[in-house]
Design a protein around this motif. Structure first.
Motif, mmCIF file in Angstrom:
data_model
loop_
_atom_site.group_PDB
_atom_site.id
_atom_site.type_symbol
_atom_site.label_atom_id
_atom_site.label_comp_id
_atom_site.label_asym_id
_atom_site.label_seq_id
_atom_site.Cartn_x
_atom_site.Cartn_y
_atom_site.Cartn_z
ATOM 1 N N GLN A 18 0.835 -1.203 0.000
ATOM 2 C CA GLN A 18 0.000 0.000 0.000
ATOM 3 C C GLN A 18 0.872 1.255 0.000
ATOM 4 O O GLN A 18 0.592 2.218 -0.715
ATOM 5 C CB GLN A 18 -0.921 0.000 1.228
ATOM 6 N N GLU A 19 1.932 1.231 0.779
ATOM 7 C CA GLU A 19 2.846 2.377 0.828
ATOM 8 C C GLU A 19 3.585 2.549 -0.492
ATOM 9 O O GLU A 19 3.799 3.677 -0.938
ATOM 10 C CB GLU A 19 3.832 2.200 1.986
ATOM 11 N N LYS A 20 3.950 1.446 -1.125
ATOM 12 C CA LYS A 20 4.602 1.533 -2.442
ATOM 13 C C LYS A 20 3.673 2.189 -3.460
ATOM 14 O O LYS A 20 4.114 3.008 -4.268
ATOM 15 C CB LYS A 20 5.022 0.141 -2.935
ATOM 16 N N MET A 21 2.398 1.842 -3.415
ATOM 17 C CA MET A 21 1.438 2.465 -4.332
ATOM 18 C C MET A 21 1.286 3.956 -4.029
ATOM 19 O O MET A 21 1.137 4.766 -4.938
ATOM 20 C CB MET A 21 0.085 1.754 -4.257
ATOM 21 N N LYS A 22 1.358 4.319 -2.772
ATOM 22 C CA LYS A 22 1.287 5.733 -2.376
ATOM 23 C C LYS A 22 2.537 6.459 -2.881
ATOM 24 O O LYS A 22 2.454 7.592 -3.364
ATOM 25 C CB LYS A 22 1.148 5.838 -0.862
ATOM 26 N N ILE A 23 3.698 5.829 -2.794
ATOM 27 C CA ILE A 23 4.944 6.408 -3.320
ATOM 28 C C ILE A 23 4.795 6.639 -4.825
ATOM 29 O O ILE A 23 5.136 7.712 -5.334
ATOM 30 C CB ILE A 23 6.155 5.502 -3.014
ATOM 31 N N LYS A 24 4.297 5.644 -5.523
ATOM 32 C CA LYS A 24 4.104 5.774 -6.976
ATOM 33 C C LYS A 24 3.169 6.939 -7.289
ATOM 34 O O LYS A 24 3.466 7.765 -8.159
ATOM 35 C CB LYS A 24 3.554 4.471 -7.543
ATOM 36 N N ASP A 25 2.051 7.007 -6.589
ATOM 37 C CA ASP A 25 1.096 8.086 -6.812
ATOM 38 C C ASP A 25 1.736 9.446 -6.542
ATOM 39 O O ASP A 25 1.568 10.386 -7.325
ATOM 40 C CB ASP A 25 -0.130 7.888 -5.921
#
Length: 127
Positions: A18-25
């Motif tokens: 979830q944090e990786k997706m937030k980083i990507k966003d």
């Protein structure tokens, strides 16, 4: 994933999916060639420099303490060797803080934003 920067893998391994997706966003919505150097200068600067050199992009609301630069959706702040990225839009809409905030060692943060395209591809491949 040949030719992948091992430091990027190490940094990303500190975060859940979830944090990786937030980083990507965050990278896709906030970091571009126009603001990369300014963002790095901001996170490396002390409070006096932040208030002087970055006053035109500082967050002016009352919901967050300290000096934060304001993007489209995210706020960025730094203190000593740490950078905090806050998804202020999600937080304002009731998403829990632990799902809206990412904390980085400053060197890791700079490495991620300097290698935005590679990080985005890497996150896509890891998911």
């Amino acid at each position: 994933m040949k030719n992948t920067n091992p430091m990027l893998l190490t940094v990303l391994s500190k975060f859940n999916n979830q944090e990786k997706m937030k980083i990507k966003d965050f990278l896709l919505s906030e970091i571009d060639d126009d603001n990369l150097n300014e963002t790095i200068a901001f996170v490396k600067s002390n409070d006096l420099e932040k208030s002087d050199k970055f006053k035109d992009i500082l967050y002016e609301g009352e919901d967050y303490e300290g000096f934060n630069i304001e993007g489209n959706q995210y706020l960025i702040s730094s203190k000593e060797d740490n950078v905090l990225v806050i998804d202020s839009v999600s937080e304002a809409n009731g998403v829990p803080k632990n799902e809206c905030r990412l904390s980085f060692y400053i060197g890791d943060f700079i490495e991620l934003i300097q290698n935005k395209q590679e990080v985005v591809k890497l996150i896509d491949n890891l998911m």
